[in-house]
Motif scaffolding. Structure first.
Motif, PDB file in Angstrom:
ATOM      1  N   UNK A 192      -9.471   8.302   4.984  1.00 27.72           N
ATOM      2  CA  UNK A 192      -9.802   6.925   5.361  1.00 27.72           C
ATOM      3  C   UNK A 192      -8.548   6.101   5.596  1.00 27.72           C
ATOM      4  N   UNK A 193      -7.581   6.220   4.711  1.00 25.04           N
ATOM      5  CA  UNK A 193      -6.337   5.455   4.885  1.00 25.04           C
ATOM      6  C   UNK A 193      -5.624   5.883   6.183  1.00 25.04           C
ATOM      7  N   UNK A 203       3.080  10.033  -0.973  1.00 22.58           N
ATOM      8  CA  UNK A 203       2.160   8.927  -1.221  1.00 22.58           C
ATOM      9  C   UNK A 203       1.237   9.354  -2.359  1.00 22.58           C
ATOM     10  N   UNK A 204       1.437   8.754  -3.522  1.00 26.31           N
ATOM     11  CA  UNK A 204       0.647   9.081  -4.705  1.00 26.31           C
ATOM     12  C   UNK A 204      -0.215   7.873  -5.082  1.00 26.31           C
ATOM     13  N   UNK A 205      -1.519   7.947  -4.860  1.00 15.26           N
ATOM     14  CA  UNK A 205      -2.385   6.815  -5.217  1.00 15.26           C
ATOM     15  C   UNK A 205      -2.313   6.503  -6.711  1.00 15.26           C
ATOM     16  N   UNK A 206      -2.465   5.227  -7.028  1.00 17.93           N
ATOM     17  CA  UNK A 206      -2.443   4.775  -8.418  1.00 17.93           C
ATOM     18  C   UNK A 206      -3.523   3.717  -8.608  1.00 17.93           C
ATOM     19  N   UNK A 225      -7.967   1.576  -6.276  1.00 15.51           N
ATOM     20  CA  UNK A 225      -7.124   2.727  -6.012  1.00 15.51           C
ATOM     21  C   UNK A 225      -6.152   2.340  -4.906  1.00 15.51           C
ATOM     22  N   UNK A 226      -4.855   2.381  -5.202  1.00 23.90           N
ATOM     23  CA  UNK A 226      -3.834   1.804  -4.320  1.00 23.90           C
ATOM     24  C   UNK A 226      -2.816   2.849  -3.882  1.00 23.90           C
ATOM     25  N   UNK A 227      -2.130   2.518  -2.794  1.00 27.92           N
ATOM     26  CA  UNK A 227      -0.964   3.293  -2.355  1.00 27.92           C
ATOM     27  C   UNK A 227       0.184   2.309  -2.138  1.00 27.92           C
ATOM     28  N   UNK A 228       1.427   2.796  -2.106  1.00 27.48           N
ATOM     29  CA  UNK A 228       2.563   1.882  -1.941  1.00 27.48           C
ATOM     30  C   UNK A 228       2.548   1.189  -0.578  1.00 27.48           C
ATOM     31  N   UNK A 229       3.143   0.007  -0.526  1.00 27.47           N
ATOM     32  CA  UNK A 229       3.357  -0.701   0.732  1.00 27.47           C
ATOM     33  C   UNK A 229       4.569  -0.099   1.456  1.00 27.47           C
ATOM     34  N   UNK A 230       4.723  -0.478   2.706  1.00 24.72           N
ATOM     35  CA  UNK A 230       5.932  -0.135   3.442  1.00 24.72           C
ATOM     36  C   UNK A 230       5.972   1.245   4.062  1.00 24.72           C
TER      37      UNK A 230
END
Length: 244
Positions: free
Chosen positions: A183-184, A210-213, A223-228
């Motif tokens: 999806x991302x 990219x490690x979701x946290x 459930x997030x992933x880093x910006x940038x």
């Protein structure tokens, strides 16, 4: 409980320009019997095998590119970075399904891989999951002229050419299942009007794991992933996110 050791894998986003709208992506629906992402709509790909390391060149990630090409042949009968006719491709695919080594098959047919046909797009490395975890490199590739992919009928039960937004809309209607990384990536791919734009965008961002946290926001877990790293959407509510 510790997470299982990550399995190296590679996935390829095959894109074809339409000339009259957003580009279409080649996606496959995995069999519901599969342990990983059963029933999900995904991009072709799979684990990096030991034999993939035999076909290496100047690329640090050469084995991953080889795996992405091999898996795309096996799963959908499409040759990326490989100049061969339809009959040769069919024989190559059948031999791979029979378990014959990719490096040996290429040598016997006098074929060479153009690993530059694959453009690095992302690397996803989840953790904290109770089941198998894949350390997956994603690549972009332009669809070959006259491409006529065919589903393998075992790991995958159907395939389709669909726009990124079309796949997202299908999932929102309950007509397809998308796991969190897919999806991302589709949200990111929906920004582009063609392969050249997607390739230029991919080259502007570093390929970092990219490690979701999980992050609590107003008492709700996200459930997030880093910006940038090129993603327009970097968080989804945990109760809505689909993890393989």
């Amino acid at each position: 409980m510790s997470s299982p050791e990550a399995i190296p894998a590679a996935t390829v986003i095959v894109m074809r320009d339409t000339g009259s709208g957003p580009p279409e992506l080649l996606m496959v629906e995995r069999s519901r019997a599969m342990a990983f992402a059963g029933g999900a709509l995904v991009f072709p790909g799979g684990r990096i095998d030991p034999g993939d390391h035999l076909l290496t060149d100047r690329h640090e990630d050469a084995a991953a590119r080889v795996a992405a090409i091999r898996e795309t042949i096996e799963e959908v009968g499409l040759a990326l970075g490989l100049d061969c006719d339809g009959e040769s491709l069919a024989k190559l695919r059948a031999a791979l399904h029979a378990g014959e080594p990719f490096a040996q098959l290429l040598a016997e047919a006098g074929l060479a891989l153009d690993l530059d046909a694959l453009v690095p797009f992302a690397r996803w490395l989840p953790h904290g999951l109770p089941h198998r975890v894949f350390d997956t490199l994603f690549y972009l590739a332009r669809a070959p002229e006259g491409a006529a992919p065919q589903v393998d009928g075992s790991e995958n039960v159907r395939l389709c050419w669909i726009t990124a937004q079309g796949a997202l809309d299908a999932a929102d209607r309950g007509e397809a299942m998308l796991i969190y990384p897919t999806r991302r990536n589709l949200e990111r791919l929906a920004q582009f009007d063609g392969f050249e734009a997607a390739m230029a965008h991919a080259r502007r961002f570093p390929i970092e794991p990219i490690t979701p946290f999980v992050e609590s926001r107003g008492g709700v877990d996200w459930l997030c992933i880093p910006d940038g790293l090129g993603y327009p959407v970097t968080a989804e509510r945990m109760d809505r996110a689909v993890r393989a």
